[in-house]
Design a protein around this motif. Structure first.
Motif, PDB file in Angstrom:
ATOM      1  N   LEU A 229       4.545 -13.128   2.227  1.00 12.99           N
ATOM      2  CA  LEU A 229       3.661 -12.227   1.904  1.00 12.99           C
ATOM      3  C   LEU A 229       3.690 -10.714   1.045  1.00 12.99           C
ATOM      4  N   ALA A 230       5.265 -10.997   0.251  1.00 14.47           N
ATOM      5  CA  ALA A 230       5.177  -9.559  -0.949  1.00 14.47           C
ATOM      6  C   ALA A 230       4.680 -10.570  -1.803  1.00 14.47           C
ATOM      7  N   VAL A 231       5.327 -11.803  -1.885  1.00 16.61           N
ATOM      8  CA  VAL A 231       4.303 -12.948  -2.968  1.00 16.61           C
ATOM      9  C   VAL A 231       3.130 -12.522  -3.327  1.00 16.61           C
ATOM     10  N   ALA A 232       2.585 -13.821  -2.130  1.00 15.96           N
ATOM     11  CA  ALA A 232       1.299 -13.267  -1.600  1.00 15.96           C
ATOM     12  C   ALA A 232       0.378 -12.873  -2.455  1.00 15.96           C
ATOM     13  N   TRP A 233       0.840 -11.109  -1.828  1.00 12.52           N
ATOM     14  CA  TRP A 233       0.239 -10.164  -2.482  1.00 12.52           C
ATOM     15  C   TRP A 233       0.263  -9.518  -3.234  1.00 12.52           C
ATOM     16  N   SER A 234       1.194 -10.074  -4.160  1.00 11.64           N
ATOM     17  CA  SER A 234       1.609  -8.976  -5.396  1.00 11.64           C
ATOM     18  C   SER A 234       0.529  -9.049  -6.900  1.00 11.64           C
ATOM     19  N   GLY A 235      -0.453 -10.030  -6.217  1.00 14.12           N
ATOM     20  CA  GLY A 235      -1.187  -9.702  -7.307  1.00 14.12           C
ATOM     21  C   GLY A 235      -2.231  -8.417  -7.217  1.00 14.12           C
ATOM     22  N   VAL A 236      -2.351  -7.780  -6.359  1.00 19.20           N
ATOM     23  CA  VAL A 236      -2.932  -5.976  -6.019  1.00 19.20           C
ATOM     24  C   VAL A 236      -2.440  -5.418  -7.000  1.00 19.20           C
ATOM     25  N   LEU A 237      -0.763  -5.003  -7.545  1.00 20.32           N
ATOM     26  CA  LEU A 237      -0.414  -4.638  -8.739  1.00 20.32           C
ATOM     27  C   LEU A 237      -1.310  -4.944  -9.556  1.00 20.32           C
ATOM     28  N   ALA A 238      -2.159  -5.767 -10.289  1.00 22.31           N
ATOM     29  CA  ALA A 238      -2.834  -6.246 -10.914  1.00 22.31           C
ATOM     30  C   ALA A 238      -4.285  -6.047 -11.053  1.00 22.31           C
ATOM     31  N   LEU A 239      -4.680  -5.777 -10.157  1.00 23.61           N
ATOM     32  CA  LEU A 239      -6.233  -6.006  -9.527  1.00 23.61           C
ATOM     33  C   LEU A 239      -7.259  -5.036  -9.716  1.00 23.61           C
ATOM     34  N   PRO A 240      -7.193  -4.293 -11.698  1.00 22.05           N
ATOM     35  CA  PRO A 240      -7.845  -4.203 -12.191  1.00 22.05           C
ATOM     36  C   PRO A 240      -7.899  -5.066 -12.702  1.00 22.05           C
ATOM     37  N   ALA A 241      -6.767  -5.530 -13.651  1.00 19.13           N
ATOM     38  CA  ALA A 241      -6.716  -7.431 -14.714  1.00 19.13           C
ATOM     39  C   ALA A 241      -7.671  -7.835 -14.014  1.00 19.13           C
TER      40      ALA A 241
ATOM     41  N   LEU B 113     -13.557 -13.765  -2.060  1.00 18.17           N
ATOM     42  CA  LEU B 113     -12.636 -14.980  -1.455  1.00 18.17           C
ATOM     43  C   LEU B 113     -11.586 -14.868  -1.346  1.00 18.17           C
ATOM     44  N   ILE B 114     -10.840 -14.280  -2.336  1.00 22.11           N
ATOM     45  CA  ILE B 114      -9.479 -14.066  -2.624  1.00 22.11           C
ATOM     46  C   ILE B 114      -8.845 -13.695  -1.640  1.00 22.11           C
ATOM     47  N   VAL B 115      -9.256 -12.084  -1.664  1.00 22.17           N
ATOM     48  CA  VAL B 115      -8.585 -11.156  -0.741  1.00 22.17           C
ATOM     49  C   VAL B 115      -9.012 -11.537   0.714  1.00 22.17           C
ATOM     50  N   VAL B 116     -10.349 -12.109   1.030  1.00 23.97           N
ATOM     51  CA  VAL B 116     -10.926 -12.983   2.783  1.00 23.97           C
ATOM     52  C   VAL B 116      -9.287 -13.750   3.385  1.00 23.97           C
ATOM     53  N   GLY B 117      -9.595 -14.726   2.007  1.00 27.60           N
ATOM     54  CA  GLY B 117      -8.452 -15.758   2.114  1.00 27.60           C
ATOM     55  C   GLY B 117      -6.806 -15.358   2.485  1.00 27.60           C
TER      56      GLY B 117
END
Length: 216
Positions: free
Chosen positions: A140-152, A164-168
């Motif tokens: 889960l930590a790896v899967a949601w790590s993209g949140v750290l770069a959400l602005p980009a 769709l990425i978030v819902v998935g």
């Protein structure tokens, strides 16, 4: 020794979920590769191939592990099943990371996600059956790590793709509840149903990003 004493009905339901997921994934990946070959360049084809490989590998490994008779080989398939989840996570991120401008954010995120995934794969292959619950947290930590770069990511990706990425991701994460709810009847089939649903939503995110947006 793990308990694989599912009823015949539970095994059939889980087999149906796996079979449907694999067939849809196979057709979807072929369509994605055909369209990226027509509409995109070599980079789009490459990231689509990486994503497709991770998706097919994860679903195939899961099918083999969950439906192979109890035997020493089943434990081998278990290693590949748990390892392939990391491959799916990193492979799914790849088409989206490829849309980011080359720089500190994109390189750091790609290196971090693939580095964590490869470390997870090595751990699950080398030390199977250990710290399984902790591994779920790591998935889960790896899967949601993209949140750290959400602005980009928000600037680089279309709104629908990002949604769709978030819902998935939410669907995948919600399914974990059923994965650990081992006393629930049809628990395994329900869990894998969430996996197939989450994978399907992420497939459309990739297809929208690499194909639909190229046509629009």
């Amino acid at each position: 020794m793990m308990d694989w004493s599912y009823t015949r009905g539970e095994r059939i339901a889980d087999a149906v979920v796996h079979t449907v997921g694999l067939l849809l994934a196979a057709v979807g990946v072929v369509l994605l590769l055909v369209h990226t070959a027509t509409l995109g360049g070599l980079s789009d084809m490459a990231v689509a191939a990486i994503y497709g490989t991770g998706l097919i590998a994860a679903l195939t490994a899961s099918f083999l592990y969950n439906h192979w008779p109890v035997s020493p080989l089943k434990w081998v398939f278990r290693r590949f099943d748990h390892s392939a989840i990391f491959l799916l996570i990193a492979g799914t991120y790849t088409p989206f990371l490829a849309q980011l401008p080359y720089g500190t954010v994109s390189v750091s995120l790609a290196t971090g996600i693939w580095g964590a995934a490869l470390a997870g794969i090595a751990f699950k292959l080398g030390l199977p059956g250990r710290y399984d619950r902790l591994t779920i947290v790591f998935y889960l930590a790896v899967a949601w790590s993209g949140v750290l770069a959400l602005p980009a990511l928000s600037e680089a990706l279309p709104e629908l793709t990002l949604l769709l990425i978030v819902v998935g991701g939410v669907v995948y994460s919600a399914g974990v509840v059923f994965h650990v709810w081992e006393s629930l009847k049809f628990q395994n089939a329900i869990w894998h149903g969430f996996v197939v649903a989450g994978a399907g939503i992420h497939y459309w995110a990739v297809f929208h990003c690499l194909v639909v947006e190229r046509v629009a």
